[in-house]
Design a protein around this motif. Sequence first.
Motif, PDB file in Angstrom:
ATOM      1  N   ASP A 730      28.079  70.573  38.631  1.00  0.00           N
ATOM      2  CA  ASP A 730      29.035  71.851  38.372  1.00  0.00           C
ATOM      3  C   ASP A 730      29.611  71.740  37.031  1.00  0.00           C
ATOM      4  N   LYS A 731      28.942  71.754  36.229  1.00  0.00           N
ATOM      5  CA  LYS A 731      29.543  71.851  34.837  1.00  0.00           C
ATOM      6  C   LYS A 731      29.787  72.937  34.014  1.00  0.00           C
ATOM      7  N   GLU A 732      29.157  73.843  34.674  1.00  0.00           N
ATOM      8  CA  GLU A 732      29.244  75.453  34.009  1.00  0.00           C
ATOM      9  C   GLU A 732      30.374  75.951  34.506  1.00  0.00           C
ATOM     10  N   SER A 733      30.931  75.781  35.773  1.00  0.00           N
ATOM     11  CA  SER A 733      32.201  76.434  36.136  1.00  0.00           C
ATOM     12  C   SER A 733      33.248  76.570  35.286  1.00  0.00           C
ATOM     13  N   GLU A 734      34.017  77.373  35.363  1.00  0.00           N
ATOM     14  CA  GLU A 734      35.271  77.496  34.624  1.00  0.00           C
ATOM     15  C   GLU A 734      36.355  77.028  35.320  1.00  0.00           C
ATOM     16  N   TRP A 735      36.883  75.386  34.761  1.00  0.00           N
ATOM     17  CA  TRP A 735      37.645  74.870  35.551  1.00  0.00           C
ATOM     18  C   TRP A 735      38.839  75.122  34.600  1.00  0.00           C
ATOM     19  N   VAL A 736      40.158  75.413  35.173  1.00  0.00           N
ATOM     20  CA  VAL A 736      41.481  75.301  34.471  1.00  0.00           C
ATOM     21  C   VAL A 736      42.404  74.379  35.255  1.00  0.00           C
ATOM     22  N   LEU A 737      42.807  73.392  34.356  1.00  0.00           N
ATOM     23  CA  LEU A 737      43.330  72.319  34.623  1.00  0.00           C
ATOM     24  C   LEU A 737      44.938  72.605  34.666  1.00  0.00           C
ATOM     25  N   VAL A 738      45.781  72.038  35.522  1.00  0.00           N
ATOM     26  CA  VAL A 738      47.155  72.275  35.556  1.00  0.00           C
ATOM     27  C   VAL A 738      48.172  70.974  35.989  1.00  0.00           C
ATOM     28  N   CYS A 739      49.022  70.970  35.525  1.00  0.00           N
ATOM     29  CA  CYS A 739      49.789  69.792  35.854  1.00  0.00           C
ATOM     30  C   CYS A 739      51.461  69.956  35.418  1.00  0.00           C
ATOM     31  N   ARG A 740      52.156  69.158  35.563  1.00  0.00           N
ATOM     32  CA  ARG A 740      54.049  69.450  35.361  1.00  0.00           C
ATOM     33  C   ARG A 740      53.962  70.036  33.981  1.00  0.00           C
ATOM     34  N   SER A 741      53.520  69.330  33.077  1.00  0.00           N
ATOM     35  CA  SER A 741      53.947  70.086  31.663  1.00  0.00           C
ATOM     36  C   SER A 741      53.079  70.356  30.869  1.00  0.00           C
ATOM     37  N   GLY A 742      51.774  70.115  31.255  1.00  0.00           N
ATOM     38  CA  GLY A 742      50.623  70.525  30.374  1.00  0.00           C
ATOM     39  C   GLY A 742      50.025  69.472  29.382  1.00  0.00           C
ATOM     40  N   SER A 743      50.823  68.154  29.594  1.00  0.00           N
ATOM     41  CA  SER A 743      50.167  67.063  28.693  1.00  0.00           C
ATOM     42  C   SER A 743      49.260  66.312  29.208  1.00  0.00           C
ATOM     43  N   ARG A 744      49.209  66.042  30.577  1.00  0.00           N
ATOM     44  CA  ARG A 744      48.140  65.457  31.239  1.00  0.00           C
ATOM     45  C   ARG A 744      46.835  66.427  31.298  1.00  0.00           C
ATOM     46  N   SER A 745      47.168  67.600  31.642  1.00  0.00           N
ATOM     47  CA  SER A 745      46.166  68.564  31.899  1.00  0.00           C
ATOM     48  C   SER A 745      45.248  68.851  30.551  1.00  0.00           C
ATOM     49  N   MET A 746      45.877  68.640  29.656  1.00  0.00           N
ATOM     50  CA  MET A 746      45.085  68.381  28.118  1.00  0.00           C
ATOM     51  C   MET A 746      44.243  67.493  27.952  1.00  0.00           C
ATOM     52  N   VAL A 747      44.770  66.037  28.386  1.00  0.00           N
ATOM     53  CA  VAL A 747      44.071  64.976  28.133  1.00  0.00           C
ATOM     54  C   VAL A 747      43.067  64.892  29.109  1.00  0.00           C
ATOM     55  N   ALA A 748      43.057  65.465  30.354  1.00  0.00           N
ATOM     56  CA  ALA A 748      41.998  65.517  31.354  1.00  0.00           C
ATOM     57  C   ALA A 748      41.046  66.167  31.109  1.00  0.00           C
ATOM     58  N   ALA A 749      41.400  67.653  30.521  1.00  0.00           N
ATOM     59  CA  ALA A 749      40.416  68.519  30.099  1.00  0.00           C
ATOM     60  C   ALA A 749      39.503  68.164  28.953  1.00  0.00           C
ATOM     61  N   GLN A 750      40.030  67.447  27.907  1.00  0.00           N
ATOM     62  CA  GLN A 750      39.538  66.939  26.790  1.00  0.00           C
ATOM     63  C   GLN A 750      38.445  65.774  27.362  1.00  0.00           C
ATOM     64  N   ALA A 751      38.749  64.956  28.428  1.00  0.00           N
ATOM     65  CA  ALA A 751      37.653  64.031  28.881  1.00  0.00           C
ATOM     66  C   ALA A 751      36.675  64.902  29.697  1.00  0.00           C
ATOM     67  N   MET A 752      36.799  65.679  30.392  1.00  0.00           N
ATOM     68  CA  MET A 752      35.771  66.569  31.237  1.00  0.00           C
ATOM     69  C   MET A 752      34.855  67.141  30.109  1.00  0.00           C
ATOM     70  N   HIS A 753      35.484  67.441  29.149  1.00  0.00           N
ATOM     71  CA  HIS A 753      34.777  68.432  28.157  1.00  0.00           C
ATOM     72  C   HIS A 753      33.756  67.443  27.429  1.00  0.00           C
ATOM     73  N   ARG A 754      34.110  66.535  27.237  1.00  0.00           N
ATOM     74  CA  ARG A 754      33.270  65.476  26.399  1.00  0.00           C
ATOM     75  C   ARG A 754      32.128  64.878  27.150  1.00  0.00           C
TER      76      ARG A 754
END
Length: 771
Positions: A730-754
Amino acid sequence: MSQTANLSQIYLDANATTPVLPQAAQAAMDAMQDLFGNPSSSHITGLKAKNLMEQTRLRAKTLLGTGSGKLIFTSGATEGIQTGIISGLIKAKTQIQAGKKYTLLYGATEHKAVPNSLAHWNEILGIHAEIKSIPVDHTGELDLEFIKNEVGNALMICTMAVNNETGVYQDLQQLEHCIREQNKEVFWLVDCVQALGKRPINLATTSIDYAPFSGHKLYAPKGIGFIYIRDSAPFTPFIAGGGQESGLRSGTENLPGLAALNVIFEMLLDKDNSSFYDVDTLTDYRRQLSHSLSQAFPDIVFNHKFKNSVPTTLNFAVPGFSSKELMDLFDAANIRVSSGSACSSKVTRSFVLDAMGLPAWQSESAIRLSFGPAMTQAEIDTACLRIRSAAKALTNSCLMLDDSQVLQDRAPLDGLVQLRSGSSCTWIYADLKSKQALVIDPLPELEKRIDTLLQCQQLTPIAILDTHGHADHISGRVGLAQKYLATQKTDELGWPTETDILTLADETYHSLALGELTLIKLPTPGHTDDSISLLLTSDPHKLTTHTRYAFCGDTVLMGTLGRTNFATSSAFLMYHSLKQINRLIGQQTLICASHDYNNEFTTSLSAEVIRNPLLQAVLSGVLSESQFAARKADLDANLNDEVGSEILCGAYNTDCDKAQIKEYNSAGLKLRLSTSTNVKILDIREPHEYALQHNLDTTSEPSDIDNVLNTGINIPMTRLVQFIQEHQSDKESEWVLVCRSGSRSMVAAQAMHRLGFANVAHLKGGYALSS
């Protein structure tokens, strides 16, 4: 606004900055509206402004006991520090004798503004004195013997009255005796920023030459401060220009800031009509907070002694919890604390606690809780209640045990969990159906946390394993095995001696059953001679397509390969181990390493060969053993010895290429969701954050963005690797990650993108900025 935002804020980060007191804010507003004149103007409006400025100066001089010393208003403590240092060093330069060696001394726990400024002006002025830090003992007190031995050759000595991280105060009278007994002429700067309103100050009775202060640390606005200069101390204006402040500090005065300071000084002088509480009251506040913290976290360790600390600062660590985890926990309860020093958000370790000789885990996991002297009993009561509620919420994540909570209330665990301490990783796989578990590379710092998780989830471990012998720590495996697998016979890495034998392509392997899955032991020497990899698969006869996770220890790391320059290493053996791993697992199989230096969580062979030319060359067969060994030696030559308290187990690029992830603000996300039905929200907060958000505030109605975000699924970061594995198709779906401040979601999104998730985005600012 989000529900947490509707919950009243408890601000416990006063050492970083304070809110402006209403009376001070009103005075600043009145100055902007009515007393807006330039104090240098000779008309009535200017004279009124000058009168306010001089009234503020008089109150400050009275409060601080400056006597005949100068008191100059500045933009804040940093300017005051520059003013004091440059004044002292310019004069000291004229007294330097040829051929004599000189030093500049500063306390090892000093705010970085001081040593950095000393180094800057030492070079700019061409003095080239040796800069030395004064050691402190385990209580944070300066080494007087060191000062006695060194201050005789010092041009300047810089100390602080109260430390900003620990609240530790120095005995200035004793310190002065030590300094002046050896060197009556050395210039002495004392950072008094954290002392104002918390410690008695009478500067004229001391031989302190320079003492900078800051307004925003004590309920005044940012951008206003002042410095005391002893009447006999040399002075050079740091800012030249129009000649304001009698030519001592040019620039039009910050009158609103001065008006606010005037009110603060008035309150400090008139204790009967003040918002500030006395030391006894503040000490009782500390007792209440420390008691609540100890109730909430029974294993808590305070990083300083209360007997030599101001009562408004508490610095502590909790075994098994990182500072980031605790900050997220407190933030979810709408309590504001900080991690060590708040002056740099990237600091992961406290140089102050390091200087005090505290264990590395305390330095890396430190939390600072600080309040100001205007704190009220009502705020303390609320803070204590929230602290206890925050700790109780940890039972939702099985991070703490609470016998009063029924087990059914806890989220059941089924699958892979990644726990971390620093850059080191522990992996736990739980099989819900069989209630069995597997623990891989248990870290000693996480031993109690792992034990709590197993008890909370009522799991029985079938094996507790290391992927190799660790050079930088004793494995947590021994203690856990003694508790859970005392009768199990194993080898030195924990692999049971009585296991099944599996034949694959004419080769035999040892295996274990974990529910309906199979764990296969694969010898992969190279990083160390005892290194193994562990393959968890749903079908051992179809490893390339059915292996879910490959626990490769430090053989394959994110962005690199494990080092092979230990005494027990072999690049030749690693060469063959890499080829064997490549033969057995699929290109998309997730590799779970023992270290994660760049917050990338997991990887795969297909992701690694893109950025790791050495690995690509091995797997494609273009390198021989000897060629690989030579290139590997070059790679390992770039290793630094340590990161934090850990020995680096692989060369890595600290400036690794991070993908530019699409960012939404709350309005943009609502618009995107209204135009597409294919967007999926992935909330990566931990369960205890949910519990706090929804349990502490049950009165407010959720906002539109809350309703939008609540349609998503929750996958905590500790479970992100399993989520990636389960959504490989399911790598083509558009996933939007959310956390408390945006820092964790950015790191996790980068890992998923890679790892091939092409349409991953995140909510900038997270819940904190959603509205």
